[in-house]
Motif scaffolding. Sequence first.
Motif, short mmCIF file in Angstrom:
data_model
loop_
_atom_site.label_atom_id
_atom_site.label_comp_id
_atom_site.label_asym_id
_atom_site.label_seq_id
_atom_site.Cartn_x
_atom_site.Cartn_y
_atom_site.Cartn_z
N PRO A 76 1.25 -1.02 0.39
CA PRO A 76 0.05 0.22 0.44
C PRO A 76 0.96 0.73 -0.19
O PRO A 76 1.75 1.37 0.70
CB PRO A 76 -0.78 0.12 1.02
CG PRO A 76 -0.77 -1.68 1.73
CD PRO A 76 0.47 -1.97 0.76
N ALA A 77 0.48 1.82 -0.66
CA ALA A 77 1.08 3.50 -1.26
C ALA A 77 1.73 4.12 0.36
O ALA A 77 2.23 5.20 0.78
CB ALA A 77 0.49 4.29 -1.96
N SER A 78 0.29 3.79 1.22
CA SER A 78 0.37 4.34 2.60
C SER A 78 1.63 4.32 3.73
O SER A 78 1.79 5.30 4.64
CB SER A 78 -0.40 4.11 3.40
OG SER A 78 -1.11 2.79 3.48
N LEU A 113 1.20 2.67 -10.36
CA LEU A 113 1.17 3.10 -9.10
C LEU A 113 -0.45 2.69 -8.99
O LEU A 113 -1.18 3.35 -10.14
CB LEU A 113 1.08 4.82 -8.04
CG LEU A 113 0.56 5.30 -7.61
CD1 LEU A 113 1.16 4.26 -5.63
CD2 LEU A 113 1.20 6.74 -6.79
N MET A 114 -1.54 2.14 -8.54
CA MET A 114 -2.77 1.62 -9.11
C MET A 114 -3.54 1.46 -7.86
O MET A 114 -3.13 1.48 -6.84
CB MET A 114 -2.72 0.06 -9.55
CG MET A 114 -1.77 -0.23 -10.83
SD MET A 114 -2.18 0.10 -11.64
CE MET A 114 -3.79 -0.41 -12.91
N ALA A 115 -4.52 2.09 -8.47
CA ALA A 115 -5.55 2.64 -7.39
C ALA A 115 -6.71 1.63 -7.18
O ALA A 115 -6.50 0.49 -7.99
CB ALA A 115 -6.86 3.93 -7.68
N GLU A 116 -7.45 0.70 -6.12
CA GLU A 116 -8.40 -0.02 -6.22
C GLU A 116 -9.15 0.28 -6.69
O GLU A 116 -9.91 1.12 -6.74
CB GLU A 116 -8.25 0.04 -4.24
CG GLU A 116 -8.96 -1.13 -3.61
CD GLU A 116 -9.44 -1.13 -2.70
OE1 GLU A 116 -10.52 -1.66 -2.06
OE2 GLU A 116 -8.73 -0.48 -1.35
N ARG A 199 -6.14 4.67 -0.96
CA ARG A 199 -6.48 3.50 -1.32
C ARG A 199 -5.49 2.90 -2.51
O ARG A 199 -6.22 1.79 -3.37
CB ARG A 199 -7.59 3.10 -1.30
CG ARG A 199 -8.54 3.50 0.11
CD ARG A 199 -9.91 2.80 -0.29
NE ARG A 199 -10.84 3.43 -1.41
CZ ARG A 199 -11.01 4.87 -0.85
NH1 ARG A 199 -11.51 5.41 0.56
NH2 ARG A 199 -11.55 5.62 -2.31
N ALA A 200 -4.15 3.23 -3.02
CA ALA A 200 -3.75 3.43 -3.76
C ALA A 200 -2.63 2.13 -3.24
O ALA A 200 -1.23 2.21 -2.37
CB ALA A 200 -3.33 3.97 -5.09
#
Length: 646
Positions: A76-78, A113-116, A199-200
């Motif tokens: 997760p990017a977070s 980098l992909m969004a959910e 959420r990416a």
Amino acid sequence: MSAPLLLWVILLHWATGGGFVLGGRTWQHCTDLRPLDILSEVVPADRLARGMRVFQVQGVRGFQLAASRPHALGFPASRLFIHCDRFPEEFSIIVTLRVLSVPAKRNEYVFTLMAEESPSVLVGLCYAPDKLHFLFWSQERTGGWQTRVTFPNVSLSDNQWHTLILAVSGQSFSLTVDCSIPKDVVVETPFPASLSVKRASFYLGNRRRRKGVFTVLLDLLSILLLLLSQGLLRQLVLLPGADATPRICTAMNFKVATLSVPAVLQDLPLKPASNEVLKYPYVKQRLDYVEEYQNLVTNSETMGVEVFTIPKVGLFAATANRYTPPGSAIYKWTDGKFVPYQNIPTYQAQSWKYFTIGKKIFLAVANFEQNDRGQEFSVIYKWSRKKKKFITYQRITTHSARDWEAFVIEGEAFLAVVNHREGNNHNIDSVIYRWNPRTGLFETNQTIPTSGAYDWEFFTIGPYSFLAVANTFNGTSTKIYSHIYIWLSGSFQLFQSILTFGAADWEVFHIGDRVFLAVANSHSYDSGMPAPSNFYAINSSIYELNITAQMFVKFQDLLTYSALDWEFFSVGDDSFLVVANSFDGFTFSVNSIIYRWQGYEGFVAAHHLPTVGCRDWEAFHTAEGSYLLYSSAKEPLSKVLKLKTT
């Protein structure tokens, strides 16, 4: 002649001092402007993630990624953006990788980098043959909009390590490859000032829709190579708020310059298993001793040897033998030994050179004497995939040729021959040939005056290409200058001259960020001076590149006995030089010596190896271990030595 190199150095120092902070914005609240090591996030602290292996190639470690378990190579990017959920507006992406081959006519993602639950690539990098694409999503436009920034003429599939720096600021995009001149692109759509990463997830690779399910394939700058498990990824870093070029381009070995790499790729002890795969955790590997492994009976005395690998065929050794018949031979590594494979007519052959141009495979021989028709030429042979052997491809007129050197500059292939003498005249031209892709032949490109020359050595430092010649004898003395040339404006121009004594070989090598150049001095003779007590007991010298002085300066002298060759090799984290001592003034049975790098002490003798008329050394590796092969110019017997390690 070195003014461009001086300008390059000055610019590097200026850039390092001043930095390159972009825009002065306050994005640091998200990440404190620290380097974000994407690759380290994928690697657990105590083990490798599934689908990852560690390889060591050319003394540098990297990950090989498998695409069979893609979700194991994402996060997760977070985990990176801990203070907010926005991607930086200005940043650099730094990648170090080694590419073996590129799938034709298709783009391969390296990082995404992909969004959910979205098919959109928020940020991504992909590679096509000779191109690099950077993609980003602009959410500020109605319905969103994807922009592709293309950098043409970027070729990485040469089996070498490369470091890429992509700097992004608004509408400006800059790509630097191995600290060479940046490629700058300006586009209409700026990189978004507020790109949400909520959420990416980052992936090593990208996600493709397959039957309604997304599948992760590859990651950021691990580029194409990882797709087919044919390449290595060492570094993948996001640096917010700054152009990373001044921070990266300060070391000498630009191809593996480092900002941040995972701990398992750093200076930890290693022990290679088969094919240099490294087990985790690592165990220190060091050279304990050297043992005789194989007596290789040759057609006649051997002046030089070349070890090479033909992909999907095997490991080979070509010996340059004195007499015709029977000529020279090619041996194939079979069941742990070299066995005869092919015989080729040669005329007092001095050396072989293996090289490739695209998919074509070549082997060039330097012939020292005329054939039975009185013709004097050296020959380039081409590998026939159908016949599984080398066949005659091009004959080139030479004059007592000693050596070939093959190299590539700015995408063009070159082949340089050392002409030793013509009759009794040692002061003649050696020739550099350029490959003509239209005719499929080598054509004369430049001539360089040489004096009884023995060897060419090509090397690169940053964006600059160099060619060193070992001059041996000018007709009256061996105490003469050998020269280093630099490629400027389409030709080689004199860069530096170094006094040598019957120079027979140059060997360039890197230890960390330091660049060294070793010369093998064979004998001291001057017709106008009193004879020394021993012509052949003479220092050979190691020089180190001094950036401030813009020249190679002497680092160390080592006593040698008619030295004819140096060979650099590594075992684990240790570096070694082995010298070919051929004659001590009394006998050809003289020890050749392996020197170990000891840091401040320089190179220190570690192993003494009995040799007879030693002419050439080659280091090579197989799944079974590491070896040295030496050729004898005084008996029809060469030897394979095995390096015993613990």
